[in-house]
Design a protein around this motif. Structure first.
Motif, short mmCIF file in Angstrom:
data_model
loop_
_atom_site.label_atom_id
_atom_site.label_comp_id
_atom_site.label_asym_id
_atom_site.label_seq_id
_atom_site.Cartn_x
_atom_site.Cartn_y
_atom_site.Cartn_z
N PHE A 96 0.82 -1.20 0.00
CA PHE A 96 0.00 0.00 0.00
C PHE A 96 0.86 1.26 0.00
O PHE A 96 1.90 1.32 0.65
N THR A 97 0.40 2.27 -0.75
CA THR A 97 0.94 3.62 -0.65
C THR A 97 -0.22 4.53 -0.25
O THR A 97 -1.20 4.65 -0.99
N PHE A 98 -0.12 5.15 0.94
CA PHE A 98 -1.22 5.94 1.46
C PHE A 98 -1.06 7.42 1.14
O PHE A 98 0.05 7.96 1.22
N VAL A 99 -2.18 8.07 0.77
CA VAL A 99 -2.24 9.52 0.62
C VAL A 99 -2.94 10.03 1.87
O VAL A 99 -4.18 10.03 1.96
N ARG A 100 -2.13 10.46 2.86
CA ARG A 100 -2.68 10.71 4.21
C ARG A 100 -1.78 11.70 4.96
O ARG A 100 -1.26 11.40 6.02
N LYS A 101 -1.62 12.91 4.44
CA LYS A 101 -0.73 13.87 5.09
C LYS A 101 -1.35 15.26 5.16
O LYS A 101 -0.80 16.21 4.56
N PRO A 102 -2.47 15.42 5.88
CA PRO A 102 -3.25 14.40 6.60
C PRO A 102 -4.34 13.83 5.71
O PRO A 102 -4.53 14.24 4.56
N GLY A 103 -5.11 12.88 6.27
CA GLY A 103 -6.27 12.32 5.60
C GLY A 103 -7.48 12.44 6.50
O GLY A 103 -7.36 12.55 7.72
N ALA A 104 -8.65 12.43 5.90
CA ALA A 104 -9.88 12.66 6.67
C ALA A 104 -10.08 11.62 7.76
O ALA A 104 -10.68 11.92 8.81
N ASP A 105 -9.60 10.39 7.56
CA ASP A 105 -9.82 9.35 8.58
C ASP A 105 -9.20 9.72 9.92
O ASP A 105 -9.65 9.27 10.98
N MET A 106 -8.15 10.55 9.90
CA MET A 106 -7.46 10.93 11.12
C MET A 106 -8.29 11.85 12.00
O MET A 106 -7.99 12.01 13.19
N PHE A 107 -9.36 12.45 11.45
CA PHE A 107 -10.12 13.47 12.17
C PHE A 107 -11.41 12.94 12.79
O PHE A 107 -12.31 13.73 13.12
N LEU A 108 -11.49 11.64 12.96
CA LEU A 108 -12.56 11.09 13.78
C LEU A 108 -12.33 11.57 15.22
O LEU A 108 -11.20 11.53 15.72
N ARG A 109 -13.38 12.03 15.90
CA ARG A 109 -13.21 12.66 17.21
C ARG A 109 -13.95 11.89 18.30
O ARG A 109 -14.87 11.12 18.02
#
Length: 310
Positions: A96-109
């Motif tokens: 896998f190569t992730f596009v996550r810098k940042p990504g929306a999944d990180m903003f679950l609160r």
């Protein structure tokens, strides 16, 4: 509700038929498990954060199409939907190569994880990817802890992804150990077992953290389950592997589903015959999944799995 899954949902881009081309698919391990459970006829919900963009709307539509209730309806406005580009070998194995810098999944609160939703479910499920960044890490830990406090069946998939942890297995292992006291059922691969001391140390790990069941997945070689001092096993099944993406999630979603079919609501209700039966059911689910392409299009239905059970 049978299953409450929390964590990342993202877009997997799988290699297309033309060189350098990719095909959009919905993915994310906790979402894959929720959809696999729904395909088995369970009532499932997904608590995740997706972007306010076309990919986010596509993912929410995928949940609706698969009859999975979306817990958080407001899109993330701080980042775009997380993406993963998947590379496949000729044998169907993937990286896998992730596009996550940042990504929306990180903003679950944390506020997205509501006590009422946890109280309304039987199983709470999560994986380690959402522990890799705040505030999703705190939201995930909250869901697992609430599940334990409320006497729910708590499930966790180690699911290590190198890029999400900046290449640090130690960082992932440390975060996993923090949440293990709240976990009943643990899914782990051979590589991930090595992160936590190796397969030989799994019984000691279970005793230290109070785990009821640990399942070691072995890809095409099947799986082994550690339960009440016993080691159970299911052999692999021969298959042409078109795409291994999501196969472990199909295995786990199938296994959890079989436990629910047998009326399990708490870890104390598990027995050795029931665990063996659930392992065999999950094994068939994963075996069928690898014969298709895409983590969410491929998980089988209950009827498909039962046709292949011996």
């Amino acid at each position: 509700m049978d299953l409450y899954s929390v964590g990342e949902m993202l877009v997997d881009f799988l290699p297309g038929s033309e060189p350098g081309s990719y095909i959009r698919n919905a993915g994310g391990a906790p979402a894959n498990v929720a959809i696999a459970a729904a395909r088995n006829g369970l009532e499932a919900a997904m608590c995740c954060s997706v972007g306010d963009d076309d990919f986010g709307r596509y993912l929410l539509g995928t949940l609706r199409e698969n009859r999975v209730r979306c817990i958080r309806r407001e899109p993330c406005r701080e980042a775009v939907t997380t993406m993963a580009f998947v590379s496949l070998t000729e044998e169907g194995e993937r990286s896998f190569t992730f596009v996550r810098k940042p990504g929306a999944d990180m903003f679950l609160r944390e506020e997205d994880v509501r006590e009422a939703d946890i109280r309304d479910t039987v199983i709470v499920h999560a994986g380690s990817c959402s522990l890799s960044a705040s505030p999703a890490a705190e939201a995930t830990a909250k869901a697992l802890h609430l599940g334990r406090e409320m006497g729910r069946l708590v499930s966790f998939d180690v699911n290590y992804r190198d890029m999400m942890w900046n290449g640090s297995q130690e960082a992932c292992a440390a975060k996993v150990r923090e949440i293990l006291p709240d976990v009943d059922l643990l899914k782990i691969s051979e590589e991930e077992a090595d992160m936590l001391g190796g397969e030989a140390e799994l019984p000691a790990l279970m005793e230290r953290y109070g785990l009821t069941l640990v399942v070691l997945t072995l890809g095409g070689q099947g799986a082994r389950g550690y339960f009440r001092g016993r080691r159970l096993a299911v052999p692999g099944r021969r298959a042409h592997c078109a795409d291994a993406t999501g196969a472990g999630d199909a295995f786990w979603g199938g296994m959890l589903s079989q436990m629910r079919f047998r009326g399990v609501t708490q870890a104390e209700q598990l027995t050795e015959p029931l665990v063996q039966e659930a392992l065999e059911y999950g094994n068939v689910s994963g075996w069928l999944c690898v014969q298709g392409r895409g983590a969410i299009p491929s998980p089988p239905t209950r009827q498909e799995i039962e046709r292949h059970l011996v």
